[in-house]
Write an enzyme that holds these catalytic residues in place. Structure first.
Site, mmCIF file in Angstrom:
data_model
loop_
_atom_site.group_PDB
_atom_site.id
_atom_site.type_symbol
_atom_site.label_atom_id
_atom_site.label_comp_id
_atom_site.label_asym_id
_atom_site.label_seq_id
_atom_site.Cartn_x
_atom_site.Cartn_y
_atom_site.Cartn_z
ATOM 1 N N CYS A 171 32.235 9.758 -32.161
ATOM 2 C CA CYS A 171 31.822 9.480 -33.923
ATOM 3 C C CYS A 171 31.082 8.018 -34.238
ATOM 4 C CB CYS A 171 33.891 8.960 -33.879
ATOM 5 S SG CYS A 171 34.291 7.449 -32.993
ATOM 6 N N GLU A 174 40.270 6.078 -39.513
ATOM 7 C CA GLU A 174 39.288 5.344 -38.666
ATOM 8 C C GLU A 174 38.575 7.450 -38.455
ATOM 9 O OE1 GLU A 174 38.821 2.747 -36.388
ATOM 10 O OE2 GLU A 174 40.212 2.171 -36.388
#
Ligand code: NAD
Length: 481
Positions: free
Chosen positions: A260, A226
């Site tokens: 993010c 991720e």
């Protein structure tokens, strides 16, 4: 200035010894009891929810202290609530996810039956980053536990207080043979990535993700990565500019842009460039009316990241870009905070357009058309998220069909991540694999294919010795495939 937390969690050889001890313990526990029942998995999810609720105040304080400052509401929304709702969703869905399910069998193989039978993988490792240090440790842990695995978590060394609070909370609630935390820094991270886990989920930067994948490959440990990247926010001609600006300002200022999936930069119609900047400034001022003294606005995590962001701004200024600060850098910099800083139309070689920003700095770039925006995105690495604002569905569909990104929210920011029924993950440089909801359960399961042959199978007709009859049967079978 808040203390720099960068080096407050020393890498001790004890951390690596602890990692090795926990891994050996969980492996041998797995060998004795590999397949937990539905009830045991529900009990693990209950423990995870309980420890999150019981330690809520301690987590809020630890995270705020690690950052220097973070609003309790931001931690409640983005760490506590998200974690609990993900674990509750898993509880509600677990029976269905665990159930072996039939899939169609081709006509020529009937009356045999085909099924997928999910099984746990074993011992799962989770490496988490500092930006949402609780959620990004516990959400993957919930998915791995729901899938029946044992779990070891390695939190980031940049949030040492949270890491220690989490370690204790998990140790109090869980048998360490089922779930445990090992703290430590880069060296522990390296040792962790080299440990022969049955699956490794890493959340962090693309550069470190590559190293983790290489280390894991030595054991053929499968990885879910991720990662980050530059997520664009496209404002279409047809957009309600004020609504788009409110959404972008929120997405960029939550956790001071250290998210993010924060919009990394904005692509706006050339003739609306200044209007876009003005609208974002207005929206940001409404959310943070006295940002210079506000406890609602998050600090930058460390001196190193603070200096990195400041140099990006200085670099853009030196290259002649227009800089607009929402708040006073004189007042905010000493608190290791950076005001929302808009960088209007920076030149292509500006650093702010090259690397992931990961802070409250927002370049606004002009575009001539939808095609122009699509070309811009496709000339760069595939982003983790993409945001599109507007009412023109034809333009929207063109962007969705002609760009590849980890996920998308239309007419808002961030929120696709909070949908447990949508997989969450990147693509290309922004990641490999996905989790959340059923996607998470599947990531941490072996989806074992099983074919149940029938007594009445015609398969034996194809066994040797091969004769004219075999050829004839084969030519009949070929009509059905
Ligand atoms: P990072 O890559 O520096 O560190 C992440 C973790 O990896 C930390 O626990 C660290 O100790 C560990 N680590 C460091 N070096 C290692 C090594 N050589 N081997 C193994 N582990 C190592 O990332 P960060 O600064 O903590 O987080 C910011 C990055 O994470 C940004 O790029 C952001 O976009 C990304 N991110 C992605 C997601 C997502 O869900 N896709 C979520 C949050 C953050």
């Amino acid at each position: 200035m808040p203390a720099d937390t960068a080096h407050t969690a020393p890498d001790l050889s004890e951390n690596i010894e602890e990692l090795n001890r926990l891994f050996a313990l969980q492996k041998s526990a797995w060998a004795v009891a590999p397949f937990p029942s539905y009830d045991q998995r529900i009990a693990s999810l209950d423990r995870l929810i309980r420890l999150t609720e019981a330690n809520e105040e301690a987590f809020i304080k630890a995270i705020s202290d690690d950052f220097g400052n973070r609003a309790r509401q931001e931690t409640l929304i983005a760490e506590i609530v998200v974690t609990i709702s993900g674990a509750r969703h898993a509880k509600r869905s677990l029976r269905k996810w665990m159930r072996p399910h039939g899939v169609p069998t081709p006509l020529h193989m009937l009356p045999g039956r085909s099924r997928i039978e999910p099984q746990p993988l074993g011992v799962v490792g989770i490496i988490s980053p500092w930006n949402y240090p609780l959620q990004l440790a516990l959400a993957p842990a919930a998915a791995a536990l729901a899938a029946g695995n044992r779990v070891i978590i390695k939190p980031s060394e940049l949030t040492p207080r949270l890491a220690e609070t989490l370690r204790k909370a998990i140790a109090d609630e869980f048998d360490e043979r089922i779930c445990a935390v090992v703290t430590g820094g880069v060296e522990t991270g390296q040792a962790f990535a080299e440990t022969p886990f049955d699956h490794l989920l890493f959340t962090g930067s693309t550069a470190i993700g590559m190293r983790v994948a290489q280390a894991a490959a030595k054991n053929l440990t499968p990885v879910t990565l991720e990662l980050g990247g530059k997520s664009p926010a496209i404002i279409d001609e047809s957009a309600d500019l004020d609504a788009a600006a409110r959404s972008i300002a929120y997405g960029k200022m939550l956790n001071a842009g250290q998210t993010c999936v924060a919009p990394d930069y904005v692509l706006a119609p050339r003739d609306k460039l200044d209007a876009t900047a003005d609208a974002i400034v207005n929206a940001a001022r409404k959310m943070f009316p006295s940002i210079d003294t506000s406890h609602d606005y998050t600090s930058i995590i460390s001196d190193r990241h603070f200096e990195r962001l400041k140099s990006m701004i200085d670099d853009a200024r030196d290259r002649g870009a227009r800089i607009i600060e929402v708040g006073s850098s004189n007042a905010l910099y000493p608190q290791r905070k950076i005001p929302l800083t808009l960088i209007v139309d920076p030149p292509n070689d500006a650093g702010v357009l090259k690397e992931e920003i990961f802070g409250p700095v927002l370049p606004i770039l002009p575009t001539a058309s939808t095609e122009n925006a699509i070309d811009h995105i496709n000339q760069h690495d595939r982003p983790l998220a993409l945001y599109w604002y507007g009412e023109d569905n034809t333009a929207r569909d063109k962007v969705l069909q002609k760009t590849v990104s980890g996920g998308v929210t239309v007419n808002d920011t961030l929120w696709h991540v909070a949908q447990e029924n949508l997989p969450f993950g990147g693509v290309g440089k922004s990641g490999i694999g996905a989790y959340h909801g059923e996607a998470g359960f599947n990531t941490f399961s072996h989806l074992k294919p099983v074919f149940y042959q029938s007594r009445f199978s015609s398969g034996a007709l194809l066994h040797p010795p091969y004769t004219e009859k075999t050829t004839k049967i084969l030519s009949i079978l070929r009509k059905f495939i």
